[in-house]
Design an enzyme around this catalytic site. Structure first.
Site, PDB file in Angstrom:
ATOM      1  N   CYS A  64     -30.786 -22.306  35.679  1.00  0.00           N
ATOM      2  CA  CYS A  64     -31.618 -23.511  35.832  1.00  0.00           C
ATOM      3  C   CYS A  64     -30.973 -24.522  36.771  1.00  0.00           C
ATOM      4  O   CYS A  64     -31.618 -25.031  37.705  1.00  0.00           O
ATOM      5  CB  CYS A  64     -31.867 -24.144  34.465  1.00  0.00           C
ATOM      6  N   HIS A  76     -31.351 -31.477  31.937  1.00  0.00           N
ATOM      7  CA  HIS A  76     -30.079 -31.775  32.609  1.00  0.00           C
ATOM      8  C   HIS A  76     -30.332 -32.913  33.607  1.00  0.00           C
ATOM      9  O   HIS A  76     -31.461 -33.088  34.086  1.00  0.00           O
ATOM     10  CB  HIS A  76     -29.585 -30.596  33.442  1.00  0.00           C
TER      11      HIS A  76
HETATM   12  P1  NAD Z   1     -32.422 -17.159  23.907  1.00  0.00           P
HETATM   13  O1  NAD Z   1     -31.297 -17.025  22.990  1.00  0.00           O
HETATM   14  O2  NAD Z   1     -33.355 -18.315  23.753  1.00  0.00           O
HETATM   15  O3  NAD Z   1     -33.332 -15.851  23.873  1.00  0.00           O
HETATM   16  C1  NAD Z   1     -32.770 -14.580  23.915  1.00  0.00           C
HETATM   17  C2  NAD Z   1     -33.706 -13.620  23.188  1.00  0.00           C
HETATM   18  O4  NAD Z   1     -33.178 -12.312  23.297  1.00  0.00           O
HETATM   19  C3  NAD Z   1     -33.856 -13.928  21.700  1.00  0.00           C
HETATM   20  O5  NAD Z   1     -35.227 -13.921  21.366  1.00  0.00           O
HETATM   21  C4  NAD Z   1     -33.120 -12.773  21.007  1.00  0.00           C
HETATM   22  O6  NAD Z   1     -33.725 -12.432  19.784  1.00  0.00           O
HETATM   23  C5  NAD Z   1     -33.307 -11.666  22.033  1.00  0.00           C
HETATM   24  N1  NAD Z   1     -32.305 -10.608  21.949  1.00  0.00           N
HETATM   25  C6  NAD Z   1     -31.030 -10.690  21.489  1.00  0.00           C
HETATM   26  N2  NAD Z   1     -30.443  -9.492  21.589  1.00  0.00           N
HETATM   27  C7  NAD Z   1     -31.359  -8.647  22.105  1.00  0.00           C
HETATM   28  C8  NAD Z   1     -31.345  -7.271  22.450  1.00  0.00           C
HETATM   29  N3  NAD Z   1     -30.261  -6.528  22.267  1.00  0.00           N
HETATM   30  N4  NAD Z   1     -32.462  -6.728  22.990  1.00  0.00           N
HETATM   31  C9  NAD Z   1     -33.576  -7.475  23.193  1.00  0.00           C
HETATM   32  N5  NAD Z   1     -33.644  -8.780  22.869  1.00  0.00           N
HETATM   33  C10 NAD Z   1     -32.541  -9.358  22.347  1.00  0.00           C
HETATM   34  O7  NAD Z   1     -31.802 -17.123  25.391  1.00  0.00           O
HETATM   35  P2  NAD Z   1     -32.352 -17.874  26.664  1.00  0.00           P
HETATM   36  O8  NAD Z   1     -31.946 -19.311  26.607  1.00  0.00           O
HETATM   37  O9  NAD Z   1     -33.771 -17.537  26.890  1.00  0.00           O
HETATM   38  O10 NAD Z   1     -31.426 -17.227  27.808  1.00  0.00           O
HETATM   39  C11 NAD Z   1     -31.685 -15.939  28.319  1.00  0.00           C
HETATM   40  C12 NAD Z   1     -31.057 -15.839  29.697  1.00  0.00           C
HETATM   41  O11 NAD Z   1     -31.649 -16.840  30.530  1.00  0.00           O
HETATM   42  C13 NAD Z   1     -29.544 -16.088  29.740  1.00  0.00           C
HETATM   43  O12 NAD Z   1     -28.993 -15.332  30.800  1.00  0.00           O
HETATM   44  C14 NAD Z   1     -29.460 -17.565  30.091  1.00  0.00           C
HETATM   45  O13 NAD Z   1     -28.246 -17.912  30.705  1.00  0.00           O
HETATM   46  C15 NAD Z   1     -30.628 -17.681  31.064  1.00  0.00           C
HETATM   47  N6  NAD Z   1     -31.165 -19.038  31.200  1.00  0.00           N
HETATM   48  C16 NAD Z   1     -31.321 -19.847  30.115  1.00  0.00           C
HETATM   49  C17 NAD Z   1     -31.801 -21.136  30.293  1.00  0.00           C
HETATM   50  C18 NAD Z   1     -31.946 -22.079  29.150  1.00  0.00           C
HETATM   51  O14 NAD Z   1     -31.821 -23.280  29.355  1.00  0.00           O
HETATM   52  N7  NAD Z   1     -32.223 -21.648  27.955  1.00  0.00           N
HETATM   53  C19 NAD Z   1     -32.158 -21.589  31.575  1.00  0.00           C
HETATM   54  C20 NAD Z   1     -32.046 -20.699  32.663  1.00  0.00           C
HETATM   55  C21 NAD Z   1     -31.531 -19.432  32.466  1.00  0.00           C
END
Ligand code: NAD
Length: 345
Positions: free
Chosen positions: A143, A222
């Site tokens: 992000c 942020h």
């Molecule tokens: P999150 O924790 O909100 O969601 C992750 C999901 O993956 C959950 O629903 C979990 O149940 C599922 N999960 C866990 N293990 C799993 C598996 N083995 N197989 C399939 N599903 C599984 O995470 P998020 O915040 O959405 O982040 C995901 C990615 O996006 C990360 O790389 C993060 O750095 C990136 N990201 C996050 C944000 C943010 O602010 N949240 C912003 C940009 C990028």
């Protein structure tokens, strides 16, 4: 691509990012959302089922079925049906899952939590769409890096810029999370630079940037403060115009009562953005100022949604669509991203 010509997309990891990207895929007339993975029984999976998304179990389906979830198959079944997976699992699971994607012969998009070298290239639609055309494994940058890339890309195409110093105040956790935040405290990162500056260089290699970061006790957005050395002429008005005219940057009108991140998120709701999200970089017009040969930019970033349009464009690029501008226009049109509030004071 499917015989009907629509790109078949699967979502692995249905959390903060995955659930938003799933909804965005479902809105594209050139894509078909085949299904999403269910890793455990939770409120997000209940909502996915109510939306009619097919659920594919990661691991044992029995606990999900016992909780009343209808399961269409396993994650392997999902992989057998799609052209491309958008993996939004917590890092480093995305990189680990690549073995499965290679074995199944599907393309995959990873998210910004993964290391840059896990994929063939890092991606930001404005900065380097062309690099992803035809690729099999691409990482959409985080992000904060997405916001920095949009803004620095727009400014560097208008003026010659030198060193960029970025101070990043990071939200401690997302609004729906619990137990992970700093409370009544500010936590500096002692990585010099923080990972954000080097990450920008994965999509804009010519930008000279150094970043420092602090975790602050808020969940909404942020906030970045940039100090950009100018190596050529640029006035405050020209800098504001460059940002105003760039896609996916929303220059906040100075007299509209948009002084805080809470008010920006309220604007997202009032504009009817899905979930009240704000997928554009929100740059304060009055925070864009040239002073003593340096350009200052103060901007806010809705971490939960800013990468959503980038994931959609990455799908098109990887499936061979070379027209970056057309893809971004189509994506923005379907997601309601626009310039609606730009002309006000
Ligand atoms: P999150 O924790 O909100 O969601 C992750 C999901 O993956 C959950 O629903 C979990 O149940 C599922 N999960 C866990 N293990 C799993 C598996 N083995 N197989 C399939 N599903 C599984 O995470 P998020 O915040 O959405 O982040 C995901 C990615 O996006 C990360 O790389 C993060 O750095 C990136 N990201 C996050 C944000 C943010 O602010 N949240 C912003 C940009 C990028």
């Amino acid at each position: 691509m499917s015989s009907k010509g629509r790109i078949k997309v699967g979502i692995v990891g249905y959390g903060t990012i995955g659930k938003r990207v799933a909804d965005a895929v479902a809105l594209q007339d050139d894509m078909e959302l085949v299904g999403v993975t269910a890793n455990s029984y939770n409120h997000r999976i209940i909502a996915a089922q109510r939306k009619g998304y097919a659920l594919y179990a990661v691991g044992d389906a029995a606990p999900l079925q016992a909780a009343g979830m209808e399961i269409a198959g396993t994650m392997d079944d999902l992989l057998a049906k799609v052209d491309i997976v958008i993996d939004a699992t917590p890092s480093p699971l995305g990189a680990q899952n690549l073995v499965k994607y290679r074995k199944a012969g599907v393309k995959a998009i990873l998210q910004g939590g993964e290391d840059a070298d896990a994929a063939e290239c890092s991606f930001n639609a404005q900065a380097n769409y062309a690099d992803a055309v035809g690729k099999s494994y691409v990482r959409v940058v985080s992000c904060n890096t997405t916001a920095l890339s949009r803004v620095l890309g727009a400014l560097s195409s208008r003026a010659k810029i030198g060193h960029v110093s970025a101070t990043i105040m990071r939200r401690a956790m997302d609004p729906g999370e619990k137990g992970k935040t700093v409370m009544n405290a500010i936590e500096p990162s002692f990585s010099f630079p923080s990972h954000h500056g080097p990450d920008v260089k994965t999509v804009l290699p010519d930008i000279d940037i150094f970043s420092v970061a602090f975790k602050v006790p808020t969940t909404l957005m942020h906030v970045h403060s940039l100090e950009i050395e100018l190596k050529g002429p640029l006035t405050t008005e020209q800098a504001r115009d460059a940002l105003r005219e760039a896609p996916r940057i929303h220059l906040l009108p100075p007299k509209a009562g948009l002084d805080t991140t809470a008010q920006i998120m309220e604007l997202g709701k009032d504009l009817g953005q899905p979930r009240g999200d704000f997928m554009e970089v929100a740059a304060w017009e009055k925070g864009v100022q040239v002073e003593g040969g340096k350009l200052h930019v103060i901007m806010a970033v809705h971490q939960e949604s800013i990468v959503v349009p980038e994931n959609i464009d990455a799908v098109r690029a990887m499936m061979g669509d070379k027209d970056a501008a057309a893809s971004m226009r189509k994506t923005d049109g379907t997601l309601g991203i626009g310039k609606r509030a730009h002309k006000g004071k």
